[in-house]
Design an enzyme around this catalytic site. Structure first.
Site, mmCIF file in Angstrom:
data_model
loop_
_atom_site.group_PDB
_atom_site.id
_atom_site.type_symbol
_atom_site.label_atom_id
_atom_site.label_comp_id
_atom_site.label_asym_id
_atom_site.label_seq_id
_atom_site.Cartn_x
_atom_site.Cartn_y
_atom_site.Cartn_z
ATOM 1 N N CYS A 73 14.503 -9.745 18.184
ATOM 2 C CA CYS A 73 14.673 -9.402 16.766
ATOM 3 C C CYS A 73 13.510 -9.913 15.938
ATOM 4 O O CYS A 73 12.872 -10.900 16.284
ATOM 5 C CB CYS A 73 15.945 -10.041 16.189
ATOM 6 S SG CYS A 73 17.440 -9.645 17.054
ATOM 7 N N ASP A 74 13.281 -9.241 14.823
ATOM 8 C CA ASP A 74 12.341 -9.747 13.831
ATOM 9 C C ASP A 74 12.794 -9.268 12.458
ATOM 10 O O ASP A 74 13.131 -8.093 12.289
ATOM 11 C CB ASP A 74 10.917 -9.274 14.101
ATOM 12 C CG ASP A 74 9.920 -10.100 13.308
ATOM 13 O OD1 ASP A 74 9.583 -11.206 13.763
ATOM 14 O OD2 ASP A 74 9.505 -9.666 12.222
ATOM 15 N N THR A 75 12.832 -10.183 11.503
ATOM 16 C CA THR A 75 13.270 -9.845 10.143
ATOM 17 C C THR A 75 12.145 -10.110 9.161
ATOM 18 O O THR A 75 11.501 -11.157 9.221
ATOM 19 C CB THR A 75 14.503 -10.694 9.747
ATOM 20 O OG1 THR A 75 15.564 -10.435 10.681
ATOM 21 C CG2 THR A 75 14.992 -10.340 8.341
#
Length: 195
Positions: A73-75
């Site tokens: 994931c990456d936000t």
């Protein structure tokens, strides 16, 4: 099936534990600076999540485990097509929060799921619109004294004190925290995995 979360984020670990009881945490050592922003935020955040998941999935072969699924994931926070990553320092955090004051910004999370053994890759993203109230310099300084801005995209976490800045939200709340559970569940469903 064994699950691996390619992130050391306490928020993601807590959220994932709500839907998957048993998983390993192996943070990715991928250098985010190697991926350049080309103007498309969804494409950018998906590339980052994929790179993180691939870095960990290639390392899992060393464990010789069978039926391994890696979640990367990456936000990021985006406003006016600018990327607001993690602030370098307090001054940078002030600049970011000032930019968000009184405006609507977007929070994007890219998710990549890799079934290592069958080489199946699923990549998608979620986007949530967040509106901040108008903030005075004093409001921002008070918040910065709490040091909650550290290691957070856009210099804030909605689950912390900065939640008082949020006037409205459109989309998945958990996306803003860092792991859109609804999107994750749908992606697993499309892969034939029931959580």
């Amino acid at each position: 099936m064994k699950f691996i979360l390619a992130s050391a984020s306490e928020r993601r670990i807590e959220l994932l534990s709500r839907v998957i009881k048993d998983f390993k945490v192996i943070p990715s050592d991928f250098d985010e600076q190697t991926i350049k922003f080309n103007g498309s935020v969804p494409e950018y955040v998906m590339k980052l999540s994929k790179a993180k998941a691939e870095a960990v999935s290639s390392a899992t072969y060393a464990f010789s485990e069978s039926d391994v699924t890696v979640i990367g994931c990456d936000t990021i926070v985006s406003i006016d097509n600018l990327i607001l990553g993690k602030p370098k320092d307090k001054q940078d955090a002030f600049r970011m929060i000032k930019m968000l004051s009184g405006k609507v910004h977007s929070v994007y999370t890219g998710i990549t799921i890799i079934n290592v053994n069958f080489d199946i890759i699923k990549c998608d993203y979620a986007c949530t619109k967040v509106k901040f109230s108008n903030l005075s310099n004093q409001d921002i300084e008070k918040y910065l004294c709490l040091e909650e801005y550290e290691d957070k995209a856009g210099a804030y976490g909605i689950q912390g004190y900065a939640g008082v800045f949020v006037e409205a939200i459109e989309g998945c709340f958990y996306n803003v925290v860092g792991l859109p559970l609804n999107k994750l569940n749908k992606m697993f469903g499309e892969m034939g995995i029931n959580l």
